[in-house]
Design a protein around this motif. Structure first.
Motif: not given
Length: 140
Positions: A85-107
């Motif tokens: 679930t966390l992985g999916g959320d992190l991926q969605a947050f990064a994608q929403h921000a227009g990134r492919k990479k998960i960042m500290v802010d996403d966590v």
């Protein structure tokens, strides 16, 4: 149906268990697939079992209680489910921000509803010298 690997008797309770939901799902996903780092879903599940087992052993030894295998298996399933679930959320947050990479802010965003965890993570970010994104006006 697969059987669990035999483990040294360190927990009280139940004999060999049927495969957990997490194990069955990992077994289905494992057919020919691997993660980015070359590990199969079953290998990752085995590693989670080892880590959860060692945390249970350490905690039960220091606090003086015993844990049965059903609890350990349930806790492993909970950890695997939460990680998914966390992985999916992190991926969605990064994608929403227009990134492919998960960042500290996403966590930090993912754990926003748990203030004590957020505090611990922000301390780690500061201690390790990782940076949170500087927020400015839109377009900066």
């Amino acid at each position: 149906m697969r059987r669990l690997r035999e483990e040294p008797e360190r927990r009280v309770g139940v004999e060999a268990q049927k495969p957990s939901e997490a194990e069955e799902k990992a077994g289905e996903e494992d057919r020919g697939s691997s993660t980015e780092h070359g590990k199969s879903a079953l290998q990752l599940l085995d590693e989670v079992k080892v880590v959860v087992g060692s945390v249970i052993d350490e905690t039960s030894a220091t606090r003086g209680f015993r844990v049965n295998q059903v609890f350990a298996q349930s806790l492993t399933e909970l950890v695997v489910g939460y990680a998914g679930t966390l992985g999916g959320d992190l991926q969605a947050f990064a994608q929403h921000a227009g990134r492919k990479k998960i960042m500290v802010d996403d966590v930090l965003l993912a754990c926003r509803r748990n203030p004590s965890l957020t505090e611990v993570l922000k301390g780690e970010v500061k201690e390790k010298g990782w940076s949170e994104r500087k927020r400015g006006k839109k377009g900066d």
